[in-house]
Design an enzyme around this catalytic site. Structure first.
Site, PDB file in Angstrom:
ATOM      1  N   LYS A 165      38.988  61.971 -16.344  1.00 44.84           N
ATOM      2  CA  LYS A 165      38.996  61.107 -15.112  1.00 44.84           C
ATOM      3  C   LYS A 165      38.336  61.861 -13.929  1.00 44.84           C
ATOM      4  CE  LYS A 165      43.221  59.253 -16.615  1.00 44.84           C
ATOM      5  NZ  LYS A 165      43.485  59.624 -17.874  1.00 44.84           N
TER       6      LYS A 165
HETATM    7  C1  LIG Z   1      43.724  58.762 -18.913  1.00 39.46           C
HETATM    8  C2  LIG Z   1      43.324  59.679 -20.356  1.00 39.46           C
HETATM    9  C3  LIG Z   1      43.068  58.622 -21.530  1.00 39.46           C
HETATM   10  C4  LIG Z   1      43.152  57.004 -21.521  1.00 39.46           C
HETATM   11  O1  LIG Z   1      42.183  56.460 -20.815  1.00 39.46           O
HETATM   12  P1  LIG Z   1      42.272  54.889 -20.231  1.00 39.46           P
HETATM   13  O2  LIG Z   1      41.286  54.536 -19.245  1.00 39.46           O
HETATM   14  O3  LIG Z   1      43.602  54.996 -19.606  1.00 39.46           O
HETATM   15  O4  LIG Z   1      42.085  54.301 -21.596  1.00 39.46           O
HETATM   16  C5  LIG Z   1      42.826  59.224 -22.652  1.00 39.46           C
HETATM   17  N1  LIG Z   1      42.470  60.495 -22.770  1.00 39.46           N
HETATM   18  C6  LIG Z   1      42.886  61.571 -21.540  1.00 39.46           C
HETATM   19  C7  LIG Z   1      42.783  63.109 -21.761  1.00 39.46           C
HETATM   20  C8  LIG Z   1      43.493  60.865 -20.494  1.00 39.46           C
HETATM   21  O5  LIG Z   1      43.497  61.711 -19.345  1.00 39.46           O
END
Ligand SMILES: *Cc1c(COP(=O)(O)O)cnc(C)c1O
Length: 475
Positions: free
Chosen positions: A117
């Site tokens: 993220k």
């Molecule tokens: C947020 C997150 C996801 C999922 O991502 P999306 O964009 O919601 O599909 C997967 N793995 C980790 C470690 C995350 O922080």
């Protein structure tokens, strides 16, 4: 470039108009009115840009196709300031690592909070600061987190002018490492609020505050959740960077497997593919919360109730519905906004599900858009972490393990399969110990983080108390 809503609102909007917004006024999600097409010559040029000038220059090339209301020189500088080796650990920013045969990992988790993220949120912090400064405005970001989103938002917004972050999280329910990451921030514009309740209580508080329109306007409440178009756009870049690293010529195709929850990450892959990036398959990997796997297998999209939403060892994918999914369905339905509005409005509200299995368009999810899917459970996760460690000496996190498990089921010979690594194992140490009987490595800068002083207030699950706290801090 103009942006439209998946539910039909055609009020012309440009990038900076929607940057600070969440949903469109009609409840839909924003998408560009068309996907710019990347020709073979452009893709070759971008190869050279990535190899010679690096990730931030590639980011600028892609973003500038979608952002025409920030001066090019400013946008280029914002990209350069965001994607540095200092912040992301390596000059390549998103290096590919070889696992076995045609299987690769794309490292997206070497930013400040060790989850993918950061890739989008770090850019968002710089875009927000620029746009708020230009308007002479300020923004109070209110969010709910069970871990990765909240810390990524705080590390992106810390010290940014014009922005405050109020982040609610369920008291005592995040991992000690995640709590330490968030609560050790001492910046004046970051406020941690631990709610005596579960994640849903935090989300309800955010909704209650946002639904108080007078309060929302007076205190300039905003969000940074994954439906934000700028976040999605920033993620498109690493699909191109992954493709470029995995291939030598544009005649080659690459597949991606993406550990998925809210469909934000893989939706960026869909956008890259729509732009013409030679992607063979986009494989959606879910955990026990298999809303998306069910859809791609059956054509039925069924939102889960809270009793039906499992707490798993890949907790960042524990979702009851996939908040970005509407974007893909809009494209799948030939951009029929009336139908999209009906499915995601009345149909989901009344039946909690919709069924496209009998619609010939559903088959196109695989045939035209490259989608495939699979599911991974706790025991798959443990077995995959153990196997990858024993055979390749690599420790992968629980979400990435879900990706590797599902990727192996979809590999096609001769087509590189790139699994997006969405977090580092240290964030989910308990499960790594369960799988390997040993602690994962900890990047040195996180040594002793659990012992740092913490800045957090604990509150009951009561929106009025959260509001009162915000009022006090905004004065
Ligand atoms: C947020 C997150 C996801 C999922 O991502 P999306 O964009 O919601 O599909 C997967 N793995 C980790 C470690 C995350 O922080």
């Amino acid at each position: 470039m103009q942006y439209i809503s998946t539910r039909g609102d055609r009020t012309p909007k440009r990038f900076c108009d929607i940057l600070l917004e969440g949903l469109a006024p009609d409840g839909g999600l924003y998408l560009p009115e068309h996907y710019p097409q990347v020709s073979d010559a452009t893709l070759t040029a971008w190869r050279n840009v990535y190899h010679r000038q690096g990730y931030s220059a590639l980011a600028f090339e892609i973003l500038s196709l979608y952002i025409d209301d920030i001066p090019a020189a400013v946008l280029r500088a914002l990209c350069a300031k965001t994607y540095t080796a200092e912040v992301f650990g390596t000059g390549e920013i998103v290096p590919l690592r070889h696992v076995e045969d045609d299987l690769w990992l794309e490292a997206l988790s070497n930013g400040p909070t060790l989850a993918f993220k950061d890739m989008a949120m770090q850019l968002l912090g710089n875009l927000f600061e620029y746009e708020l400064g230009r308007r002479g405005e300020s923004l109070n970001i209110l969010g709910a987190t069970s871990g990765d989103t909240g810390s990524a938002a705080e590390y992106a917004m810390r010290g940014k002018k014009g922005v405050r972050v109020f982040m609610t999280s369920p008291h005592g329910r995040m991992s000690p490492f995640q709590q330490a990451q968030m609560f050790s921030l001492m910046d004046d514009n970051i406020f941690n609020i631990a709610i005596e309740g579960v994640f849903d209580d935090c989300q309800d508080i955010v909704k209650a505050v946002s639904n108080d329109l007078a309060f929302k306007r007076q205190y300039k409440i905003g969000t940074v959740n994954s439906i934000n178009w700028a976040r999605l756009l920033a993620q498109v870049v690493y699909y191109f960077a992954g493709y470029i690293q995995a291939t030598e010529t544009n005649a080659q195709k690459v597949s991606f497997t993406v550990p998925s929850g809210n469909f934000g990450n893989v939706c960026a892959g869909h956008v890259a593919r729509m732009m013409g990036l030679p992607i063979a398959q986009l494989v959606v990997a879910t955990n026990e919360n298999d809303v998306l796997d069910e859809f791609f297998r059956t054509g039925i999209y069924r939102v889960r109730g809270s009793a039906d939403t499992h707490e798993t060892s890949s907790p960042s994918m524990d979702i009851s519905k996939a908040s970005n999914f509407e974007r893909f369905v809009f494209d799948l339905l030939g951009r029929d906004s009336a139908r999209t509005a009906d499915l995601f409005g009345p149909q989901l509200a009344q039946a909690g599900r919709f069924d496209l299995s009998a619609d010939p368009l559903f088959a196109q999810a695989a045939s035209h858009y490259g989608f495939a899917s699979g599911k991974s459970t706790h025991s798959d996760r443990l077995a995959t972490i153990k196997d990858v460690f024993e055979r390749h000496g690599m420790v992968i996190d629980t979400h990435t393990a879900d990706g590797v498990k599902v990727a192996r089921e979809h590999q096609q010979s001769g087509v590189p399969m790139v699994v997006l690594e969405t977090a580092l194992p240290i964030k989910f140490a308990e499960t790594i110990v369960e799988a390997l009987g040993q602690q994962p490595d900890r990047p040195p800068k996180f040594n002793g983080i659990e012992d740092l002083p913490k800045r957090v207030v604990v509150m009951p699950a009561d929106a009025s108390q959260v509001k009162a706290f915000m009022v006090e801090k905004c004065d």
